[in-house]
Design a protein around this motif. Sequence first.
Motif, PDB file in Angstrom:
ATOM      1  N   SER A  56       0.849  -1.183   0.000  1.00 53.42           N
ATOM      2  CA  SER A  56       0.000   0.000   0.000  1.00 53.42           C
ATOM      3  C   SER A  56       0.889   1.240   0.000  1.00 53.42           C
ATOM      4  CB  SER A  56      -0.917   0.016   1.220  1.00 53.42           C
ATOM      5  OG  SER A  56      -0.170   0.122   2.405  1.00 53.42           O
ATOM      6  N   PRO A  57       0.430   2.271  -0.664  1.00 55.19           N
ATOM      7  CA  PRO A  57       1.199   3.510  -0.667  1.00 55.19           C
ATOM      8  C   PRO A  57       0.883   4.303   0.604  1.00 55.19           C
ATOM      9  CG  PRO A  57      -0.694   3.726  -2.105  1.00 55.19           C
ATOM     10  CD  PRO A  57      -0.710   2.331  -1.561  1.00 55.19           C
ATOM     11  N   PRO A  58       1.731   5.174   1.004  1.00 53.55           N
ATOM     12  CA  PRO A  58       3.037   5.474   0.440  1.00 53.55           C
ATOM     13  C   PRO A  58       4.105   4.493   0.931  1.00 53.55           C
ATOM     14  CG  PRO A  58       2.538   7.008   2.212  1.00 53.55           C
ATOM     15  CD  PRO A  58       1.341   6.121   2.058  1.00 53.55           C
ATOM     16  N   SER A  59       5.005   4.144   0.050  1.00 50.27           N
ATOM     17  CA  SER A  59       6.109   3.229   0.340  1.00 50.27           C
ATOM     18  C   SER A  59       7.362   3.726  -0.359  1.00 50.27           C
ATOM     19  CB  SER A  59       5.796   1.817  -0.160  1.00 50.27           C
ATOM     20  OG  SER A  59       4.653   1.299   0.467  1.00 50.27           O
ATOM     21  N   ILE A  60       8.530   3.310   0.165  1.00 45.79           N
ATOM     22  CA  ILE A  60       9.793   3.728  -0.438  1.00 45.79           C
ATOM     23  C   ILE A  60      10.681   2.516  -0.699  1.00 45.79           C
ATOM     24  CG2 ILE A  60      11.945   5.004  -0.097  1.00 45.79           C
ATOM     25  CD1 ILE A  60      10.439   7.070   1.461  1.00 45.79           C
ATOM     26  N   ALA A  61      11.159   2.428  -1.941  1.00 44.29           N
ATOM     27  CA  ALA A  61      12.145   1.423  -2.315  1.00 44.29           C
ATOM     28  C   ALA A  61      13.470   2.138  -2.544  1.00 44.29           C
ATOM     29  CB  ALA A  61      11.721   0.695  -3.581  1.00 44.29           C
ATOM     30  N   ILE A  62      14.549   1.482  -2.131  1.00 43.50           N
ATOM     31  CA  ILE A  62      15.885   2.038  -2.332  1.00 43.50           C
ATOM     32  C   ILE A  62      16.701   0.997  -3.074  1.00 43.50           C
ATOM     33  CG2 ILE A  62      17.971   2.937  -1.240  1.00 43.50           C
ATOM     34  CD1 ILE A  62      16.217   3.788   1.132  1.00 43.50           C
ATOM     35  N   ASP A  63      17.235   1.409  -4.209  1.00 42.58           N
ATOM     36  CA  ASP A  63      18.041   0.520  -5.053  1.00 42.58           C
ATOM     37  C   ASP A  63      17.332  -0.807  -5.328  1.00 42.58           C
ATOM     38  OD1 ASP A  63      20.080   2.369  -5.391  1.00 42.58           O
ATOM     39  OD2 ASP A  63      21.215   1.653  -3.657  1.00 42.58           O
ATOM     40  N   GLY A  64      16.043  -0.719  -5.662  1.00 36.02           N
ATOM     41  CA  GLY A  64      15.294  -1.909  -6.059  1.00 36.02           C
ATOM     42  C   GLY A  64      14.846  -2.799  -4.922  1.00 36.02           C
ATOM     43  N   GLU A  65      14.905  -2.312  -3.693  1.00 35.52           N
ATOM     44  CA  GLU A  65      14.501  -3.093  -2.518  1.00 35.52           C
ATOM     45  C   GLU A  65      13.493  -2.272  -1.710  1.00 35.52           C
ATOM     46  OE1 GLU A  65      16.496  -4.534   1.717  1.00 35.52           O
ATOM     47  OE2 GLU A  65      17.749  -3.618   0.194  1.00 35.52           O
ATOM     48  N   LEU A  66      12.358  -2.870  -1.375  1.00 41.15           N
ATOM     49  CA  LEU A  66      11.373  -2.182  -0.552  1.00 41.15           C
ATOM     50  C   LEU A  66      11.944  -2.068   0.858  1.00 41.15           C
ATOM     51  CD1 LEU A  66       8.570  -0.898  -0.280  1.00 41.15           C
ATOM     52  CD2 LEU A  66       7.714  -3.165   0.329  1.00 41.15           C
ATOM     53  N   VAL A  67      12.317  -0.863   1.244  1.00 38.14           N
ATOM     54  CA  VAL A  67      12.945  -0.635   2.544  1.00 38.14           C
ATOM     55  C   VAL A  67      11.933  -0.099   3.550  1.00 38.14           C
ATOM     56  CG1 VAL A  67      14.772   0.640   3.747  1.00 38.14           C
ATOM     57  CG2 VAL A  67      15.179  -0.237   1.448  1.00 38.14           C
ATOM     58  N   PHE A  68      11.051   0.759   3.086  1.00 36.64           N
ATOM     59  CA  PHE A  68      10.057   1.360   3.965  1.00 36.64           C
ATOM     60  C   PHE A  68       8.654   1.102   3.404  1.00 36.64           C
ATOM     61  CE2 PHE A  68      13.867   4.087   4.511  1.00 36.64           C
ATOM     62  CZ  PHE A  68      14.072   3.899   5.876  1.00 36.64           C
ATOM     63  N   PRO A  69       7.930   0.103   3.935  1.00 39.11           N
ATOM     64  CA  PRO A  69       6.576  -0.170   3.457  1.00 39.11           C
ATOM     65  C   PRO A  69       5.587   0.927   3.844  1.00 39.11           C
ATOM     66  CG  PRO A  69       7.192  -1.721   5.193  1.00 39.11           C
ATOM     67  CD  PRO A  69       8.390  -0.875   4.898  1.00 39.11           C
ATOM     68  N   LYS A  70       5.998   1.812   4.729  1.00 41.61           N
ATOM     69  CA  LYS A  70       5.251   3.032   5.030  1.00 41.61           C
ATOM     70  C   LYS A  70       6.277   4.141   5.137  1.00 41.61           C
ATOM     71  CE  LYS A  70       5.268   2.426  10.007  1.00 41.61           C
ATOM     72  NZ  LYS A  70       4.506   2.530  11.218  1.00 41.61           N
ATOM     73  N   LEU A  71       5.841   5.376   4.984  1.00 47.81           N
ATOM     74  CA  LEU A  71       6.800   6.479   4.963  1.00 47.81           C
ATOM     75  C   LEU A  71       7.551   6.588   6.280  1.00 47.81           C
ATOM     76  CD1 LEU A  71       5.055   9.398   3.067  1.00 47.81           C
ATOM     77  CD2 LEU A  71       6.755   7.794   2.236  1.00 47.81           C
ATOM     78  N   PRO A  72       8.869   6.683   6.204  1.00 49.89           N
ATOM     79  CA  PRO A  72       9.676   6.831   7.416  1.00 49.89           C
ATOM     80  C   PRO A  72       9.729   8.294   7.847  1.00 49.89           C
ATOM     81  CG  PRO A  72      11.098   6.836   5.523  1.00 49.89           C
ATOM     82  CD  PRO A  72       9.698   6.599   5.006  1.00 49.89           C
ATOM     83  N   THR A  73      10.277   8.510   9.011  1.00 42.97           N
ATOM     84  CA  THR A  73      10.559   9.888   9.419  1.00 42.97           C
ATOM     85  C   THR A  73      11.749  10.360   8.589  1.00 42.97           C
ATOM     86  OG1 THR A  73      12.139   9.205  11.121  1.00 42.97           O
ATOM     87  CG2 THR A  73       9.813   9.446  11.795  1.00 42.97           C
ATOM     88  N   PRO A  74      11.912  11.654   8.448  1.00 44.24           N
ATOM     89  CA  PRO A  74      13.090  12.147   7.730  1.00 44.24           C
ATOM     90  C   PRO A  74      14.394  11.630   8.337  1.00 44.24           C
ATOM     91  CG  PRO A  74      11.491  13.905   7.940  1.00 44.24           C
ATOM     92  CD  PRO A  74      10.984  12.748   8.765  1.00 44.24           C
ATOM     93  N   GLU A  75      14.447  11.499   9.651  1.00 44.06           N
ATOM     94  CA  GLU A  75      15.654  11.013  10.318  1.00 44.06           C
ATOM     95  C   GLU A  75      15.964   9.573   9.925  1.00 44.06           C
ATOM     96  OE1 GLU A  75      13.024  12.460  11.982  1.00 44.06           O
ATOM     97  OE2 GLU A  75      13.957  14.413  12.256  1.00 44.06           O
ATOM     98  N   LYS A  76      14.948   8.729   9.856  1.00 44.82           N
ATOM     99  CA  LYS A  76      15.164   7.325   9.475  1.00 44.82           C
ATOM    100  C   LYS A  76      15.630   7.216   8.023  1.00 44.82           C
ATOM    101  CE  LYS A  76      12.239   5.001  12.793  1.00 44.82           C
ATOM    102  NZ  LYS A  76      11.097   4.112  13.010  1.00 44.82           N
ATOM    103  N   LEU A  77      15.043   8.033   7.146  1.00 46.43           N
ATOM    104  CA  LEU A  77      15.471   8.013   5.750  1.00 46.43           C
ATOM    105  C   LEU A  77      16.920   8.480   5.642  1.00 46.43           C
ATOM    106  CD1 LEU A  77      14.918   7.546   2.754  1.00 46.43           C
ATOM    107  CD2 LEU A  77      14.114   9.912   2.627  1.00 46.43           C
ATOM    108  N   ARG A  78      17.261   9.561   6.336  1.00 50.47           N
ATOM    109  CA  ARG A  78      18.632  10.076   6.301  1.00 50.47           C
ATOM    110  C   ARG A  78      19.612   8.997   6.773  1.00 50.47           C
ATOM    111  NH1 ARG A  78      21.369  14.656   6.107  1.00 50.47           N
ATOM    112  NH2 ARG A  78      19.560  15.994   6.201  1.00 50.47           N
ATOM    113  N   ALA A  79      19.294   8.315   7.865  1.00 46.28           N
ATOM    114  CA  ALA A  79      20.179   7.280   8.403  1.00 46.28           C
ATOM    115  C   ALA A  79      20.375   6.155   7.395  1.00 46.28           C
ATOM    116  CB  ALA A  79      19.621   6.736   9.715  1.00 46.28           C
ATOM    117  N   GLU A  80      19.308   5.734   6.742  1.00 48.76           N
ATOM    118  CA  GLU A  80      19.397   4.648   5.753  1.00 48.76           C
ATOM    119  C   GLU A  80      20.233   5.071   4.550  1.00 48.76           C
ATOM    120  OE1 GLU A  80      19.063   0.975   4.042  1.00 48.76           O
ATOM    121  OE2 GLU A  80      18.417   1.515   6.063  1.00 48.76           O
TER     122      GLU A  80
END
Length: 86
Positions: A56-80
């Motif tokens: 389900s959206p919103p979701s984020i994939a990084i380099d072809g891998e689903l990393v965040f099935p729901k939107l992360p906090t900006p801090e979590k995205l920055r760390a990843e």
Amino acid sequence: MTILVEVFSAPGCSKCAAAREALKAVAESLGVGAVTWRDLNVLEAMDHAVELGVMSPPSIAIDGELVFPKLPTPEKLRAELLKRLA
């Protein structure tokens, strides 16, 4: 090295749009060329979303891998992203 970030969202979702802008700002703060950002309409990219396991959206994939099935906090995205750039 460039990281590909794909953000799957639904059209007309105001929650998606607001959060996506904050997250995109995090990616852009890492410098030009560090991150390639792709906003994808989950309805138009359904096959790709299914391949990655987007449930389900919103979701984020990084380099072809689903990393965040729901939107992360900006801090979590920055760390990843920093972890992947290291």
